[in-house]
Enzyme design. Structure first.
Site, mmCIF file in Angstrom:
data_model
loop_
_atom_site.group_PDB
_atom_site.id
_atom_site.type_symbol
_atom_site.label_atom_id
_atom_site.label_comp_id
_atom_site.label_asym_id
_atom_site.label_seq_id
_atom_site.Cartn_x
_atom_site.Cartn_y
_atom_site.Cartn_z
ATOM 1 C CB ALA A 1 -15.876 -7.911 -6.701
ATOM 2 C CG ASP B 1 -15.974 -5.164 0.904
ATOM 3 O OD1 ASP B 1 -14.735 -5.242 0.835
ATOM 4 O OD2 ASP B 1 -16.688 -6.002 1.495
ATOM 5 C CB SER B 2 -19.703 -8.537 -0.943
ATOM 6 O OG SER B 2 -18.757 -9.152 -0.098
ATOM 7 C CB CYS C 1 -3.914 -13.644 -0.232
ATOM 8 S SG CYS C 1 -5.710 -13.823 -0.159
ATOM 9 C CG ASP D 1 -6.001 -6.789 -1.496
ATOM 10 O OD1 ASP D 1 -5.622 -7.964 -1.656
ATOM 11 O OD2 ASP D 1 -5.728 -6.120 -0.485
ATOM 12 N NE ARG E 1 -2.663 -1.252 3.478
ATOM 13 C CZ ARG E 1 -2.948 -2.386 4.108
ATOM 14 N NH1 ARG E 1 -3.672 -3.321 3.478
ATOM 15 N NH2 ARG E 1 -2.531 -2.607 5.338
#
Length: 404
Positions: free
Chosen positions: A279, A250-251, A339, A299, A212
């Site tokens: 998304a 975002d959900s 990730c 992300d 970031r």
């Protein structure tokens, strides 16, 4: 912990001798040491087929990774002294790295403590235990943390799905102090409210902190899209750098409420917009509206949690990057992450490049990031190098194809 022998089949010690710390169930000589005789979390001494002693560890006969090696010194069995030593070593590293006490303090195998994750928020520790062996050691783990750090609060974030794989119950419990609610941490010049007992993971994603910060070197972007934004660290960083507008996707309503509160906390509320929803669906709607952004940040959570999910998860990464690239203005910057430790760095880059070909983008890879140094990688365990973050520029002049 009282230990029993765990004997391996012929030639199955090679990975352990090279430094790896996992023993798979098909590597065990079950005639010599029946796995059915072991209890979940049982302390074991791992021994090669010809009798060579390899290390102290713990076992779980119900898991594919049926044993994890913890100590390679015969005189250093798993116990209170070893745990205190490892926690002290972990703390010494972080104190070299950070001025403020906000970081991952213990990162599993990377810190020689498989099955244990500890995130530090000042005097509050958020602890995750994901294996039966470490679960058996929980009282000694907590005692070691209290001895070394003298925290005022400890919360057990034992709501990780990995516990189910190990046959362990899930839950969130305060074992020291009461829930203080949201606390404030700083990242760079920004302040964020975090709930260690109620947020995703342990409340914050320390692993992306360096990445970031790295976006600052690319200067301000006028219009920014932050997808799977959680509490808004990426996008608010871009806003602080001078972005005129940042859209957060975002959900989770709670995450977007956190973004709004954090934007107000940092006097950036006038520059943000929040978009609630899946998304993929939100990105398609933005595409259909003809939206364009100078920076797109992707992300997402891990799409590949198990090896058998690799094919479908890789498709999901390609689809998300395809949609993100479709919203990127010429010359814009795509920041994209995975990730999923089952997806290698090379495979993820190929996936992003495949998305670029589908959208007729020409990309330049400007920077490749990984997890921060408070998430140390074990050199012999590639699975511990899980985070990949690429900064890619879309060359001006390429025609974007709106294929879904």
């Amino acid at each position: 912990m009282h230990s029993v022998p765990l004997r391996l089949k012929k030639d199955q010690e090679r990975r352990l001798l090279a430094g790896h710390a996992w023993v798979y169930s098909n590597e065990v000589d079950t005639a010599a040491t029946p796995l059915a005789d072991l209890e979940p979390g049982q302390a074991v001494e791992i021994i090669a087929q010809r009798g060579r002693w390899l290390g102290h560890g713990y076992a779980n006969p119900h898991s594919l990774i049926c044993a994890r090696l913890v100590s390679r010194r015969r005189s250093q069995p798993i116990g209170a002294a070893l745990l205190v030593q490892r926690v002290r070593a972990a703390l010494a590293l972080r104190e070299q790295l950070f001025e403020a006490p906000f970081y991952r303090l213990v990162h599993g195998e990377g810190d020689g403590l498989p099955g244990l994750v500890v995130d530090r928020y000042g005097d509050l520790l958020a602890v995750q235990i994901t294996t039966a062996g470490m679960d058996r050691l929980q009282p000694l783990v907590l005692a070691a943390l209290e001895q070394v750090l003298r925290p005022t609060h400890i919360v057990l974030r034992n709501d990780n799905p990995m516990r189910e794989v190990e046959g362990l119950a899930q839950g969130i419990h305060w074992v020291l102090g009461d829930d203080p609610g949201a606390i404030t941490l700083t990242e760079g010049e920004l302040r964020f409210a975090v709930a260690p007992a109620g947020g995703q993971k342990t409340g914050w994603f320390f692993d992306q902190a360096d990445n970031r910060r790295a976006q600052h070197r690319f200067g301000p972007a006028r219009r920014v899209l932050d997808v799977c934004c959680y509490l808004g660290a990426w996008g608010l960083g871009a806003a602080a750098d001078g972005a005129e507008s940042v859209a957060f996707v975002d959900s989770a309503d709670s995450a977007l409420a956190g973004v709004t509160a954090n934007a107000e906390r940092n006097e950036l509320a006038a520059r943000i917009d929040t978009l609630h929803g899946d998304a993929f669906e939100v990105l398609r709607a933005l595409r259909d509206d003809g939206a364009r952004f100078d920076r797109v940040i992707l992300d997402p959570p891990a799409f590949i949690k198990r090896r058998k999910d690799e094919r479908e998860g890789t498709r999901a990464y390609e689809r998300l990057n395809r949609l993100g690239l479709g919203l990127l203005a010429p010359g814009g910057l795509l920041i994209t992450s995975s990730c999923s430790f089952h997806l290698s760095r090379e495979a993820f880059l190929r996936t992003v490049q495949s998305a670029a070909r589908r959208t007729e983008h020409e990309l330049q890879l400007l920077l490749a990031g990984a997890q921060g140094p408070d998430h140390p990688v074990h050199p012999a365990i590639p699975e511990t190098a899980y985070l990949k973050t690429f900064f890619l520029r879309a060359l001006p002049g390429a025609r974007a194809n709106d294929a879904d």
